[in-house]
Motif scaffolding. Structure first.
Motif, PDB file in Angstrom:
ATOM      1  N   THR A  54       0.813  -1.216   0.000  1.00 30.55           N
ATOM      2  CA  THR A  54       0.000   0.000   0.000  1.00 30.55           C
ATOM      3  C   THR A  54       0.849   1.270   0.000  1.00 30.55           C
ATOM      4  O   THR A  54       0.314   2.365  -0.107  1.00 30.55           O
ATOM      5  CB  THR A  54      -0.934   0.027   1.217  1.00 30.55           C
ATOM      6  N   CYS A  55       2.165   1.126   0.126  1.00 29.68           N
ATOM      7  CA  CYS A  55       3.057   2.287   0.170  1.00 29.68           C
ATOM      8  C   CYS A  55       3.561   2.636  -1.223  1.00 29.68           C
ATOM      9  O   CYS A  55       3.801   1.758  -2.041  1.00 29.68           O
ATOM     10  CB  CYS A  55       4.268   2.005   1.054  1.00 29.68           C
ATOM     11  N   PRO A  56       3.762   3.914  -1.497  1.00 27.04           N
ATOM     12  CA  PRO A  56       4.277   4.322  -2.800  1.00 27.04           C
ATOM     13  C   PRO A  56       5.806   4.208  -2.879  1.00 27.04           C
ATOM     14  O   PRO A  56       6.477   5.075  -3.410  1.00 27.04           O
ATOM     15  CB  PRO A  56       3.812   5.783  -2.910  1.00 27.04           C
ATOM     16  N   VAL A  57       6.365   3.137  -2.324  1.00 29.06           N
ATOM     17  CA  VAL A  57       7.802   2.930  -2.330  1.00 29.06           C
ATOM     18  C   VAL A  57       8.079   1.651  -3.103  1.00 29.06           C
ATOM     19  O   VAL A  57       7.473   0.621  -2.861  1.00 29.06           O
ATOM     20  CB  VAL A  57       8.341   2.787  -0.882  1.00 29.06           C
ATOM     21  N   THR A  58       9.017   1.732  -4.045  1.00 27.35           N
ATOM     22  CA  THR A  58       9.348   0.549  -4.839  1.00 27.35           C
ATOM     23  C   THR A  58      10.298  -0.354  -4.056  1.00 27.35           C
ATOM     24  O   THR A  58      10.949   0.067  -3.095  1.00 27.35           O
ATOM     25  CB  THR A  58      10.019   0.948  -6.168  1.00 27.35           C
ATOM     26  N   GLU A  59      10.396  -1.584  -4.497  1.00 24.12           N
ATOM     27  CA  GLU A  59      11.299  -2.523  -3.837  1.00 24.12           C
ATOM     28  C   GLU A  59      12.744  -2.040  -3.931  1.00 24.12           C
ATOM     29  O   GLU A  59      13.517  -2.171  -2.974  1.00 24.12           O
ATOM     30  CB  GLU A  59      11.169  -3.904  -4.456  1.00 24.12           C
ATOM     31  N   ALA A  60      13.128  -1.475  -5.064  1.00 25.20           N
ATOM     32  CA  ALA A  60      14.492  -0.956  -5.234  1.00 25.20           C
ATOM     33  C   ALA A  60      14.787   0.157  -4.231  1.00 25.20           C
ATOM     34  O   ALA A  60      15.875   0.213  -3.653  1.00 25.20           O
ATOM     35  CB  ALA A  60      14.697  -0.450  -6.660  1.00 25.20           C
ATOM     36  N   GLN A  61      13.820   1.055  -4.011  1.00 24.82           N
ATOM     37  CA  GLN A  61      14.006   2.124  -3.027  1.00 24.82           C
ATOM     38  C   GLN A  61      14.125   1.553  -1.619  1.00 24.82           C
ATOM     39  O   GLN A  61      14.946   1.998  -0.827  1.00 24.82           O
ATOM     40  CB  GLN A  61      12.825   3.109  -3.089  1.00 24.82           C
ATOM     41  N   TRP A  62      13.313   0.569  -1.345  1.00 26.36           N
ATOM     42  CA  TRP A  62      13.348  -0.055  -0.026  1.00 26.36           C
ATOM     43  C   TRP A  62      14.715  -0.675   0.233  1.00 26.36           C
ATOM     44  O   TRP A  62      15.303  -0.499   1.276  1.00 26.36           O
ATOM     45  CB  TRP A  62      12.246  -1.106   0.061  1.00 26.36           C
ATOM     46  N   ARG A  63      15.232  -1.418  -0.742  1.00 25.40           N
ATOM     47  CA  ARG A  63      16.530  -2.076  -0.587  1.00 25.40           C
ATOM     48  C   ARG A  63      17.670  -1.057  -0.470  1.00 25.40           C
ATOM     49  O   ARG A  63      18.616  -1.269   0.270  1.00 25.40           O
ATOM     50  CB  ARG A  63      16.792  -3.013  -1.743  1.00 25.40           C
ATOM     51  N   ARG A  64      17.597   0.031  -1.183  1.00 27.18           N
ATOM     52  CA  ARG A  64      18.652   1.034  -1.161  1.00 27.18           C
ATOM     53  C   ARG A  64      18.750   1.711   0.212  1.00 27.18           C
ATOM     54  O   ARG A  64      19.835   2.056   0.668  1.00 27.18           O
ATOM     55  CB  ARG A  64      18.385   2.084  -2.248  1.00 27.18           C
ATOM     56  N   HIS A  65      17.655   1.902   0.883  1.00 31.28           N
ATOM     57  CA  HIS A  65      17.639   2.613   2.162  1.00 31.28           C
ATOM     58  C   HIS A  65      17.487   1.674   3.363  1.00 31.28           C
ATOM     59  O   HIS A  65      17.217   2.122   4.474  1.00 31.28           O
ATOM     60  CB  HIS A  65      16.504   3.641   2.188  1.00 31.28           C
ATOM     61  N   ARG A  66      17.681   0.419   3.108  1.00 30.42           N
ATOM     62  CA  ARG A  66      17.506  -0.563   4.184  1.00 30.42           C
ATOM     63  C   ARG A  66      18.566  -0.379   5.269  1.00 30.42           C
ATOM     64  O   ARG A  66      19.736  -0.153   4.986  1.00 30.42           O
ATOM     65  CB  ARG A  66      17.603  -1.964   3.604  1.00 30.42           C
ATOM     66  N   VAL A  67      18.139  -0.487   6.494  1.00 35.77           N
ATOM     67  CA  VAL A  67      19.061  -0.399   7.625  1.00 35.77           C
ATOM     68  C   VAL A  67      19.068  -1.741   8.352  1.00 35.77           C
ATOM     69  O   VAL A  67      18.118  -2.506   8.294  1.00 35.77           O
ATOM     70  CB  VAL A  67      18.658   0.725   8.608  1.00 35.77           C
ATOM     71  N   GLU A  68      20.156  -2.003   9.015  1.00 36.46           N
ATOM     72  CA  GLU A  68      20.258  -3.232   9.785  1.00 36.46           C
ATOM     73  C   GLU A  68      19.515  -3.050  11.095  1.00 36.46           C
ATOM     74  O   GLU A  68      19.569  -1.998  11.722  1.00 36.46           O
ATOM     75  CB  GLU A  68      21.726  -3.565  10.060  1.00 36.46           C
ATOM     76  N   GLY A  69      18.840  -4.063  11.517  1.00 31.41           N
ATOM     77  CA  GLY A  69      18.110  -4.000  12.774  1.00 31.41           C
ATOM     78  C   GLY A  69      18.321  -5.270  13.566  1.00 31.41           C
ATOM     79  O   GLY A  69      18.905  -6.232  13.082  1.00 31.41           O
ATOM     80  N   ASN A  70      17.871  -5.242  14.765  1.00 26.01           N
ATOM     81  CA  ASN A  70      17.959  -6.414  15.624  1.00 26.01           C
ATOM     82  C   ASN A  70      16.581  -7.016  15.793  1.00 26.01           C
ATOM     83  O   ASN A  70      15.572  -6.325  15.713  1.00 26.01           O
ATOM     84  CB  ASN A  70      18.506  -6.040  17.005  1.00 26.01           C
ATOM     85  N   ARG A  71      16.562  -8.283  16.061  1.00 22.29           N
ATOM     86  CA  ARG A  71      15.297  -8.969  16.291  1.00 22.29           C
ATOM     87  C   ARG A  71      15.379  -9.695  17.624  1.00 22.29           C
ATOM     88  O   ARG A  71      16.358 -10.369  17.906  1.00 22.29           O
ATOM     89  CB  ARG A  71      15.043  -9.972  15.179  1.00 22.29           C
ATOM     90  N   ARG A  72      14.359  -9.530  18.429  1.00 24.68           N
ATOM     91  CA  ARG A  72      14.295 -10.239  19.702  1.00 24.68           C
ATOM     92  C   ARG A  72      13.282 -11.367  19.592  1.00 24.68           C
ATOM     93  O   ARG A  72      12.226 -11.199  19.008  1.00 24.68           O
ATOM     94  CB  ARG A  72      13.861  -9.308  20.828  1.00 24.68           C
ATOM     95  N   SER A  73      13.633 -12.450  20.178  1.00 28.25           N
ATOM     96  CA  SER A  73      12.724 -13.584  20.211  1.00 28.25           C
ATOM     97  C   SER A  73      11.500 -13.224  21.046  1.00 28.25           C
ATOM     98  O   SER A  73      11.602 -12.526  22.050  1.00 28.25           O
ATOM     99  CB  SER A  73      13.439 -14.788  20.822  1.00 28.25           C
ATOM    100  N   GLY A  74      10.343 -13.705  20.634  1.00 26.30           N
ATOM    101  CA  GLY A  74       9.129 -13.457  21.394  1.00 26.30           C
ATOM    102  C   GLY A  74       9.012 -14.363  22.613  1.00 26.30           C
ATOM    103  O   GLY A  74       8.155 -14.189  23.456  1.00 26.30           O
TER     104      GLY A  74
END
Length: 82
Positions: A4-24
């Motif tokens: 639903t966002c006006p962002v392309t996959e290429a734009q998403w990949r270019r601005h991707r940041v590393e994040g952490n994930r915590r187990s639930g």
């Protein structure tokens, strides 16, 4: 959501940041619960990133079988998550 966002996959990949994930789900280690004249003594090991205060809040929240509501030590133990 991304569809639903006006962002392309290429734009998403270019601005991707590393994040952490915590187990639930966090698994306790080395748990020891013993009677104490003023209630219970609880000791345990939590993995890095887990918070003892969160665990304790879950154990003593209203409706749990805490020492003030329990009739016996076994009642307290049966109210703890496995």
């Amino acid at each position: 959501i991304l569809g639903t966002c006006p962002v392309t996959e290429a734009q998403w990949r270019r601005h991707r940041v590393e994040g952490n994930r915590r187990s639930g789900c966090v698994f306790l280690g080395e748990v020891d619960i013993r009677p104490h004249p003023q209630g219970l003594t609880l000791s345990f090991f939590l993995p890095k990133g887990a918070y003892a205060t969160v665990l304790l809040r879950e154990l003593i929240k209203p409706g749990s079988a805490g020492p003030e509501q329990a009739e016996s030590f076994d009642d307290v133990m049966s109210g703890l998550p496995e």
